[in-house]
Scaffold this motif. Structure first.
Motif, PDB file in Angstrom:
ATOM      1  N   ARG A 148       0.753  -1.197   0.012  1.00 42.88           N
ATOM      2  CA  ARG A 148       0.073   0.020   0.071  1.00 42.88           C
ATOM      3  C   ARG A 148       0.810   1.291   0.016  1.00 42.88           C
ATOM      4  N   ILE A 149       0.358   2.310  -0.824  1.00 44.63           N
ATOM      5  CA  ILE A 149       1.044   3.588  -0.702  1.00 44.63           C
ATOM      6  C   ILE A 149       0.018   4.661  -0.539  1.00 44.63           C
ATOM      7  N   GLU A 150       0.488   5.216   0.615  1.00 45.87           N
ATOM      8  CA  GLU A 150      -0.416   6.383   1.196  1.00 45.87           C
ATOM      9  C   GLU A 150       0.347   7.891   0.949  1.00 45.87           C
ATOM     10  N   MET A 151      -0.364   8.789   0.668  1.00 40.78           N
ATOM     11  CA  MET A 151       0.205   9.959   0.507  1.00 40.78           C
ATOM     12  C   MET A 151      -0.687  10.979   1.448  1.00 40.78           C
ATOM     13  N   VAL A 152      -0.083  11.370   2.528  1.00 37.87           N
ATOM     14  CA  VAL A 152      -0.807  12.031   3.567  1.00 37.87           C
ATOM     15  C   VAL A 152      -0.140  13.566   3.107  1.00 37.87           C
ATOM     16  N   ARG A 153      -1.070  14.540   3.102  1.00 39.95           N
ATOM     17  CA  ARG A 153      -0.672  15.806   2.539  1.00 39.95           C
ATOM     18  C   ARG A 153      -0.797  16.744   3.934  1.00 39.95           C
TER      19      ARG A 153
END
Length: 777
Positions: A148-153
């Motif tokens: 899984r790849i999550e991008m938290v901004r």
């Protein structure tokens, strides 16, 4: 699973969740068969961990976050370019300057070797020790095997500490028992690309132990070109912009002394000349292994490690381009993950096998570094699960040795310590209202104690809709380069004509006591140096965010996020005259004191008149009194930035999905940089649009088309300053599952071959068409 009555919950996108009661008997195996009922896809059921360091539904997460779909990662795996998987996410600013040289950013103020987004793989920081940026070619798992790849901004220092300044890219890999079997993937195509990956995973002892092994090889030509002739950069970029209308500024001093590896330069050493021959290809060899032990209480013990050897990649830096001839990136990690606590330790290293080369100066650069990190985290629920606590602490040591090639010997071969403690408390006031508070303290021998708070309120009128307000503060520490850099920034400058002109001027008599050719110590070869600034302060950002995530219809997911941030204490790029440790040049002692001011002013004005502002402002004396031109770093500027990120996904049918997102970025400079000639630019487009359509057929055929539209904007980072043209890029992927074991696939990135540079100073990025086959057993 503990003995007794248990509930097994089964979820999968596209099916209705099921809860199945199970009676577990000690020392016996129980098999559960669950029939899943198809239903419209519920995107709100996606679970993320990067926001709060604990699992939670994406719709309820107290931050702006997006997840890369497994199909996107699978389709892009043959490129070997992990950052392309997040390039089309809302709010992500991914710029490419070479085949594997990417900068991943969010919410403005991008740069070469960007490190404002913290990148983690299973909790391990992937950054280089010396620069704090990423070496993307050093990943040891292919994209299709990443879980899984999550991008938290948005700022994330409250839980993650230094350099989670604009966001966190959280990569999670699967346990061995989740990927049992053998997989072989082969791909190749344009740029003479070839990529092969082999992976095998299995379980033993009735599922008590698991193991996973993988190995891979990657080879590709590059888009990078040598720039050893005057005007090479202008000619290279002429294919992307109309240089008669849009000026293109070449980097100082206008050409590179060294060609790319595999090429030779004609003409006199130290002078411009054409590069001949073919550049050596990029090559990566990598592999990793993992061993898992699964305990009775749901805990797991994991030991894993790997290494990647990278060759010939070219990176854009503040002192110009640098080619990594050959480097080794080993790592190891051990963790005990239990339901209520985690204990983790990891090590990451980098060893320059063959010196990397600063192409502008020809200087060889070395780095042998190690990062050792230990961390404990505790999770608990109280008050009938209404109160959730996450608390943790970590310690880290950096060991860096550049053998005097990147730092002074007095600063080199160093060891630095970092300590932190953090906590997050989440309380459910009512089933519809939650409040979240988090805070972290960080301390190091390189900077004073930092306090990073965060507060949020999340209102969920229904399980599929939530509104949030978040305020938080983050920080970014200067890296070793910004603190301690000591390296050539270009070839020596020849001031012989300048000295001759001064001797022929009315000031000539005052130079009578100065030996010929020694006005600037060695006037024919004045060194040009890039130096760090040990007195730099930490950068800060304070951000207010509002957001909505929801699913108005079972087939539709919408997210809207707005933010306002104040950024202070910017660490500038390499600039002349900004570091007080290197004041303006002073005349030799042979010059009579009453004439020194006049001589020094004449030197500076003459250099300015001849279009040499860096030499005029950076002319100084080093610690040993030697004349040099110095560029360095400083703290300057205060900026307000604000923007909106909107995205939606909709399933038109069970096979066809549409996605779109739009990002608006604005900024106001409240306090300009104090350095003459410095321009505080966000290096970020005002408008960015991503569109995608994907089809996953039941008969085995699938395709995905993604389009990106990016505004043109101005770029300023180090020696590279100039315009970035707008771009419109279309990627296409297709695949066919021949049978349960074999899939063939093809991918075209930049399908229309629109050649553009995305970082000023980077290479033109063109089309690449690849095809491949994947076999699993």
């Amino acid at each position: 699973v503990p003995a007794g009555a248990q509930i097994v919950v089964v979820r999968w996108l596209g099916y209705r969740p099921r809860e199945v009661p199970v009676s577990i008997v000690a020392d016996q195996t129980v098999t559960v068969d669950v029939a899943m009922e198809s239903q419209p896809v519920s995107l709100a059921e996606i679970v993320v961990e990067g926001v709060s360091r604990t699992p939670e539904r994406v719709v309820e997460a107290p931050a702006a976050v997006a997840v890369v779909s497994p199909e996107v990662a699978r389709d892009l795996s043959s490129t070997g370019q992990a950052p392309k998987a997040v390039a089309n996410l809302p709010g992500a600013d991914v710029t490419q300057s070479g085949v594997n040289d990417f900068n991943v950013n969010a919410r403005g103020f991008n740069s070469t070797l960007n490190r404002r987004v913290l990148v983690l793989q299973d909790g391990r920081d992937l950054a280089l020790a010396f620069l704090g940026s990423q070496e993307w070619s050093a990943l040891t798992l292919p994209l299709e095997d990443i879980g899984r790849i999550e991008m938290v901004r948005g700022p994330g220092s409250a839980l993650y500490g230094a350099n989670a300044f604009s966001g966190v890219l959280n990569i999670t890999t699967p346990a061995a028992r989740e990927v049992v079997g053998t997989k072989l993937s082969l791909a190749g195509g344009e740029l003479s690309t070839f990529k092969g990956d082999l992976a095998h995973a299995g379980v033993t002892s009735d599922g008590r132990f698991g193991y996973r092994l993988n190995a891979g090889y990657y080879r590709s030509d590059s888009w990078s070109r040598s720039r050893t002739n005057l005007g090479d950069l202008r000619r290279e970029y002429a294919e992307a912009v109309d240089t008669s209308e849009t000026p293109v500024n070449a980097p100082t001093p206008g050409f590179e002394l060294v060609p790319l590896a595999g090429q030779t330069k004609s003409g006199t050493p130290g002078l411009p000349g054409a590069a001949t021959g073919d550049p050596d290809p990029l090559q990566n060899v990598y592999g990793s292994g993992r061993f898992d032990y699964y305990a009775d209480n749901g805990a797991a013990f994991t030991v894993e490690g790997g290494a990647a050897r990278t060759e010939n990649e070219v990176f854009v830096t503040g002192i110009g381009r640098v080619q990594v001839n050959k480097a080794l990136r080993p790592w190891a990690r051990a963790t005990w993950a239990a339901p209520q606590y985690n204990i983790m330790a990891w090590w990451s290293g980098r060893n320059t096998l063959d010196p990397q080369v600063a192409l502008a100066s020809g200087a060889p650069l070395e780095e042998t570094s190690h990062i050792v990190h230990g961390e404990v985290q505790f999770n608990e629920r109280f008050a009938q699960d209404r109160l959730k606590l996450v608390v943790g602490a970590s310690a880290r040591t950096y060991l860096v040795d550049t053998e005097g090639t990147l730092m002074r010997l007095a600063d080199d071969d160093r060891s630095d310590e970092y300590y932190s403690g953090y906590a997050q408390l989440e309380y459910e006031i009512t089933p519809q209202v939650r409040i979240v508070g988090a805070a972290r303290i960080d301390e190091s021998n390189l900077y004073d104690l930092e306090f990073s708070p965060k507060g949020a309120i999340v209102i969920s009128p229904t399980p599929d809709h939530s509104f949030r307000v978040t305020i938080n503060r983050a920080f970014q520490t200067p890296n070793y380069s910004e603190f301690f850099l000591n390296a050539p920034a270009g070839p020596p400058a020849d001031f012989s004509l300048l000295e001759a002109g001064l001797r022929a001027s009315p000031l000539g008599p005052v130079l009578a006591g100065v030996p010929q050719g020694e006005l600037f110590d060695n006037s024919a070869a004045v060194p040009v140096r890039a130096r760090g600034n040990a007195d730099l302060e930490v950068e800060h950002v304070t951000s207010l965010e509002v957001g909505y995530k929801g699913q108005p219809d079972p087939r539709l997911f919408i997210a809207v996020d707005g933010y306002w941030s104040r950024l202070t204490n910017f660490v500038t790029d390499l600039l002349p005259g900004i570091n007080p440790a290197f004041p303006a040049w002073t005349s030799p002692e042979q010059v009579p004191e009453q004439f020194r001011d006049a001589l020094e002013g004449a030197v500076r004005q003459t250099l300015l008149d001849f279009g040499q502002p860096i030499a005029a402002l950076g002319l100084t004396r080093l610690e040993n009194g030697q004349t040099a031109i110095v560029v360095s770093y400083g703290n300057a500027g205060q900026v307000d930035e604000y923007g909106v990120e909107f995205s939606f996904g909709v399933w038109a049918t069970r096979e066809l999905r549409f996605d779109a997102n739009y990002t608006l970025f604005e900024f106001d400079v409240d306090e300009a940089s104090v350095a003459q000639g410095d321009e505080l630019l966000p290096n970020t487009p005002k408008h960015r649009v991503n569109l995608a359509v994907g089809y996953q057929g039941r008969q085995g055929f699938d395709f995905r088309v993604a389009a990106q539209f990016v505004d043109g904007y101005d770029w300023a980072a180090g020696v590279f300053q100039g315009p970035i043209p707008s771009r419109q890029v279309i990627d296409l992927s297709v695949g066919y599952q021949i049978n349960p074991y074999v899939r063939i696939h093809a991918l075209a990135t930049n399908l229309l071959d629109q050649e553009r540079y995305q970082i000023f100073g980077g290479s033109l990025v063109g089309r690449r068409i690849l095809g491949g086959i994947t076999a699993t057993y």
